[in-house]
Scaffold this motif. Structure first.
Motif, PDB file in Angstrom:
ATOM      1  N   PRO A   1      -2.695  12.178  -6.645  1.00  0.00           N
ATOM      2  CA  PRO A   1      -1.131  11.696  -6.485  1.00  0.00           C
ATOM      3  C   PRO A   1      -0.888  10.192  -7.208  1.00  0.00           C
ATOM      4  O   PRO A   1      -1.815   9.498  -7.128  1.00  0.00           O
ATOM      5  N   PHE A   2       0.318   9.802  -7.380  1.00  0.00           N
ATOM      6  CA  PHE A   2       0.504   8.779  -8.057  1.00  0.00           C
ATOM      7  C   PHE A   2       1.918   8.099  -7.140  1.00  0.00           C
ATOM      8  O   PHE A   2       2.630   8.928  -6.774  1.00  0.00           O
TER       9      PHE A   2
ATOM     10  N   HIS B   1      -5.885   2.363  -3.700  1.00  0.00           N
ATOM     11  CA  HIS B   1      -4.864   3.793  -4.258  1.00  0.00           C
ATOM     12  C   HIS B   1      -4.227   4.044  -3.101  1.00  0.00           C
ATOM     13  O   HIS B   1      -4.380   4.686  -1.909  1.00  0.00           O
ATOM     14  N   ASN B   2      -2.741   3.941  -3.424  1.00  0.00           N
ATOM     15  CA  ASN B   2      -1.690   4.515  -2.580  1.00  0.00           C
ATOM     16  C   ASN B   2      -1.309   5.914  -3.134  1.00  0.00           C
ATOM     17  O   ASN B   2      -0.742   5.860  -4.607  1.00  0.00           O
ATOM     18  N   PRO B   3      -1.139   6.816  -2.559  1.00  0.00           N
ATOM     19  CA  PRO B   3      -1.198   7.160  -1.000  1.00  0.00           C
ATOM     20  C   PRO B   3      -2.545   7.545  -0.615  1.00  0.00           C
ATOM     21  O   PRO B   3      -2.510   7.877   0.573  1.00  0.00           O
TER      22      PRO B   3
ATOM     23  N   GLN C   1     -10.597   4.034   3.003  1.00  0.00           N
ATOM     24  CA  GLN C   1     -11.247   2.649   2.788  1.00  0.00           C
ATOM     25  C   GLN C   1     -10.364   1.547   2.427  1.00  0.00           C
ATOM     26  O   GLN C   1     -11.036   0.337   2.427  1.00  0.00           O
ATOM     27  N   GLY C   2      -8.963   1.603   2.374  1.00  0.00           N
ATOM     28  CA  GLY C   2      -8.234   0.615   2.165  1.00  0.00           C
ATOM     29  C   GLY C   2      -6.664   1.109   2.324  1.00  0.00           C
ATOM     30  O   GLY C   2      -6.512   2.170   2.681  1.00  0.00           O
ATOM     31  N   THR C   3      -5.753   0.101   1.948  1.00  0.00           N
ATOM     32  CA  THR C   3      -4.321   0.369   2.103  1.00  0.00           C
ATOM     33  C   THR C   3      -3.942   0.621   3.607  1.00  0.00           C
ATOM     34  O   THR C   3      -4.527   0.161   4.505  1.00  0.00           O
TER      35      THR C   3
END
Length: 409
Positions: free
Chosen positions: A140-141, A190-192, A333-335
């Motif tokens: 996804p982007f 990375h989102n999402p 691991q982030g966001t």
């Protein structure tokens, strides 16, 4: 007598249509839809649901930064900033990059302040990509990527991120490159998905970009919001510095998303190209906020460590409730975001569940397929994204509500 002028209807879509199509907002019949964020927010308001859809905090950023903005306003910092940003903030960004990553961009020629990371991304893509070019992202982007790629006229190519760890399929990633790959747009953390890509993955992307003579644009706005792993800027890797534009912002780090203060750094020639486009988008913005963020970037290490540990606690609160609801939970691991699989509940259409969830249990989320093209949407059709950048009490309440889901389906 002159012959009548021949007029033919344009066959190419208008720029706004390319933008909407890139962001999955254009229906097959050409109608314009609303973003999934607007739709879920509207449902949350109508039902009184806790909105864990859009990723913005419900607490203000550090008092000292807010007071610095007030002081700057009182001191008269209310007119246009220089197009590339006030010198004090450009210097602060350079010092920040040296302090955390050993990078030392020249604040005079290799740093530009932007109206949030969103403008930096848009200016970078519009500077380098156009019709006939390809822009490669992971999927996804983030939705603005597809929108601006569409606006530029370039072709959007994707490589999949695969659950449960949302690492790229390396064979598919390599196959996604071509001689037309003008830009690789990489979001890390990375989102999402909440993935943080390790050195070997990032280095492989750099090596492929060099092979295909591609520019790398990195969106690193969640750089200080990682859990148990460190952030590694792409620009610090061998072979990356001369082809990489690095983007970040104050919004996520300082919980000041409404200020829209971002920045980009990179080699002088690439930065000059982006600045040429950027100056005709907003020229400049947020003068007193720029002064305040310059001070915020100098906050001690304890601040940066504290925001990550606090956010990790919030992640764990919400994740517990999601597991109790019966979802498979993919721990990020982030966001700001945690993703879940709805399949264990017998649900294979997360878009439908997202539309029902506010009324069912009083919580709103975002379906992951909206961040994908058609094939990726099918691959992620049962995934939902929840934001945990909220007050702990709100997250406890959301967790309790979610725990009742299986009994309400």
């Amino acid at each position: 007598m002159h012959a009548p002028r021949e007029v033919s209807a344009p066959t190419a879509p208008a720029p706004w249509q390319r933008t909407a199509l890139g962001a999955n907002l254009l229906s097959p019949g050409g109608g314009l839809g609303v973003t999934i964020f607007e739709e879920m927010t509207t449902l949350a308001v109508q039902t009184g649901a806790i909105n864990l859809g859009q990723g913005f905090p419900d607490e203000d950023g550090p008092l000292e930064i807010r007071e610095a903005a007030r002081a700057a306003i009182s001191a008269g910092a209310n007119q246009y900033a220089p197009g590339k940003g006030i010198p004090e903030l450009r210097e602060a960004v350079s010092v920040h990059q040296q302090r955390f990553y050993g990078l030392s961009p020249d604040p005079a020629t290799e740093v530009v302040i932007t109206t949030g990371a969103t403008e930096a991304i848009a200016a970078s893509l519009l500077a380098f990509a156009g019709p006939g070019d390809e822009v490669l992202t992971l999927e996804p982007f983030y939705d603005s990527y597809g929108a601006v790629i569409g606006l530029s006229g370039a072709t959007h190519v994707t490589a999949p991120l695969l659950a449960p760890d949302f690492m790229p399929d390396m064979a598919a990633l390599e196959a996604a490159f071509s001689p037309r790959t003008k830009v690789v747009l990489l979001n890390n953390p990375h989102n999402p998905t909440g993935a943080v890509f390790p050195r070997e993955v990032l280095q492989r992307i750099v090596d492929l970009a060099r092979t295909h003579n591609s520019i790398i644009v990195t969106d690193e706005v969640y750089e200080h919001l990682t859990f148990g792993v460190g952030h590694l800027p792409v620009a610090s890797l061998p072979g990356a510095a001369d082809r990489t534009i690095t983007i970040s912002s104050a919004g996520k780090t300082f919980s000041l998303t409404g200020w829209k203060i971002g920045w980009l750094t990179g080699p002088e020639d690439l930065v000059a190209a982006v600045r040429t486009v950027k100056q005709f988008l907003t020229y400049s913005s947020g003068t007193p906020f720029q002064w305040a963020i310059a001070q915020g970037l100098a906050l001690p290490d304890s601040f940066y460590e504290g925001i990550a540990s606090s956010l990790q606690e919030k992640r764990d609160i919400l994740s517990e409730g999601l597991r109790a609801a019966g979802f498979d939970v993919f721990s990020p691991q982030g966001t700001y975001f945690v993703n879940v699989d709805t399949a264990p509940l017998g649900i294979t259409d997360s878009v439908d569940l997202a539309r029902r969830l506010p009324a069912l249990v009083g919580v709103a989320a975002i379906p992951v397929p909206v961040f994908c093209h058609a094939e990726g949407a099918q691959r992620t059709r049962s995934l939902l994204r929840f934001a945990f950048c909220k007050k702990a009490g709100i997250l406890h309440e959301a967790a309790e509500r979610l725990a009742s889901l299986s009994g309400r389906l």
